[in-house]
Design a protein around this motif. Structure first.
Motif, PDB file in Angstrom:
ATOM      1  N   MET A 172       0.839  -1.202   0.000  1.00 14.54           N
ATOM      2  CA  MET A 172       0.000   0.000   0.000  1.00 14.54           C
ATOM      3  C   MET A 172       0.870   1.245   0.000  1.00 14.54           C
ATOM      4  O   MET A 172       1.848   1.322   0.750  1.00 14.54           O
ATOM      5  CB  MET A 172      -0.879   0.053   1.253  1.00 14.54           C
ATOM      6  N   ARG A 173       0.476   2.223  -0.827  1.00 15.66           N
ATOM      7  CA  ARG A 173       1.178   3.514  -0.843  1.00 15.66           C
ATOM      8  C   ARG A 173       0.204   4.592  -0.407  1.00 15.66           C
ATOM      9  O   ARG A 173      -0.867   4.747  -1.005  1.00 15.66           O
ATOM     10  CB  ARG A 173       1.712   3.830  -2.242  1.00 15.66           C
ATOM     11  N   THR A 174       0.604   5.309   0.631  1.00 16.05           N
ATOM     12  CA  THR A 174      -0.200   6.422   1.138  1.00 16.05           C
ATOM     13  C   THR A 174       0.686   7.654   1.143  1.00 16.05           C
ATOM     14  O   THR A 174       1.834   7.578   1.590  1.00 16.05           O
ATOM     15  CB  THR A 174      -0.687   6.135   2.576  1.00 16.05           C
ATOM     16  N   VAL A 175       0.153   8.765   0.638  1.00 10.97           N
ATOM     17  CA  VAL A 175       0.901  10.022   0.639  1.00 10.97           C
ATOM     18  C   VAL A 175       0.127  11.001   1.514  1.00 10.97           C
ATOM     19  O   VAL A 175      -1.057  11.244   1.282  1.00 10.97           O
ATOM     20  CB  VAL A 175       1.064  10.571  -0.792  1.00 10.97           C
ATOM     21  N   VAL A 176       0.800  11.523   2.540  1.00 15.90           N
ATOM     22  CA  VAL A 176       0.152  12.440   3.477  1.00 15.90           C
ATOM     23  C   VAL A 176       0.632  13.855   3.194  1.00 15.90           C
ATOM     24  O   VAL A 176       1.820  14.164   3.313  1.00 15.90           O
ATOM     25  CB  VAL A 176       0.445  12.050   4.941  1.00 15.90           C
ATOM     26  N   LEU A 177      -0.312  14.694   2.796  1.00 17.87           N
ATOM     27  CA  LEU A 177      -0.024  16.076   2.439  1.00 17.87           C
ATOM     28  C   LEU A 177      -0.592  17.016   3.490  1.00 17.87           C
ATOM     29  O   LEU A 177      -1.419  16.616   4.316  1.00 17.87           O
ATOM     30  CB  LEU A 177      -0.641  16.392   1.068  1.00 17.87           C
ATOM     31  N   GLU A 178      -0.148  18.267   3.424  1.00 24.66           N
ATOM     32  CA  GLU A 178      -0.575  19.269   4.397  1.00 24.66           C
ATOM     33  C   GLU A 178      -1.347  20.393   3.730  1.00 24.66           C
ATOM     34  O   GLU A 178      -0.877  21.001   2.771  1.00 24.66           O
ATOM     35  CB  GLU A 178       0.669  19.850   5.086  1.00 24.66           C
ATOM     36  N   ALA A 179      -2.548  20.642   4.249  1.00 25.32           N
ATOM     37  CA  ALA A 179      -3.289  21.855   3.900  1.00 25.32           C
ATOM     38  C   ALA A 179      -3.020  22.841   5.031  1.00 25.32           C
ATOM     39  O   ALA A 179      -3.032  22.460   6.205  1.00 25.32           O
ATOM     40  CB  ALA A 179      -4.783  21.565   3.801  1.00 25.32           C
ATOM     41  N   PRO A 180      -2.758  24.113   4.722  1.00 22.81           N
ATOM     42  CA  PRO A 180      -2.389  25.043   5.798  1.00 22.81           C
ATOM     43  C   PRO A 180      -3.490  25.267   6.836  1.00 22.81           C
ATOM     44  O   PRO A 180      -3.194  25.481   8.003  1.00 22.81           O
ATOM     45  CB  PRO A 180      -2.056  26.342   5.062  1.00 22.81           C
ATOM     46  N   ASP A 181      -4.757  25.202   6.404  1.00 23.79           N
ATOM     47  CA  ASP A 181      -5.842  25.509   7.332  1.00 23.79           C
ATOM     48  C   ASP A 181      -7.161  24.956   6.801  1.00 23.79           C
ATOM     49  O   ASP A 181      -7.192  24.339   5.731  1.00 23.79           O
ATOM     50  CB  ASP A 181      -5.953  27.031   7.549  1.00 23.79           C
TER      51      ASP A 181
END
Length: 119
Positions: free
Chosen positions: A57-66
């Motif tokens: 499994m490949r999971t990519v965790v990204l960041e939204a500022p708010d």
């Protein structure tokens, strides 16, 4: 077959002052969103293949500022008919995270490329 990826987009501001949620609480939001998206789209062949891939499994965790950025992304995904779930933490009723169902990266990456990896 193209490699399937599940994208999870978490609000980066949750872990920083003034909110400063504990790391575990932030991680839990991502888990909730990922599971909600996989469950809602469990009949989709890509979701099935992803869940059956075990350790691959490949999971990519990204960041939204708010929250505003998170909800703007949700709207963009909706407009492009990209399956996703927004996780809203109760009882606070705060949108904390969203996750797409597993997709081939090239089908969805363009909508996510402005977000950085969560640090």
């Amino acid at each position: 077959a193209a490699a399937l990826v599940q994208y999870v987009v978490l609000r980066g501001d949750l872990g920083r002052p003034p909110r400063s949620w504990p790391l575990g609480a932030v991680v839990a939001q991502g888990c909730h969103a990922a599971l909600a998206a996989a469950h809602a789209h469990r009949q989709h062949p890509d979701t099935r293949a992803y869940l059956e891939s075990g350790g691959a499994m490949r999971t990519v965790v990204l960041e939204a500022p708010d929250e505003a950025a998170l909800m703007a992304l949700a709207e963009t995904l909706k407009q492009h008919s990209i399956d996703h779930e927004v996780w809203t933490e109760q009882p606070e009723n705060v949108a904390t995270c969203l996750a797409l169902r597993p997709y081939p990266k090239d089908q969805v990456h363009q909508h996510l490329k402005k977000f950085k990896l969560l640090k």
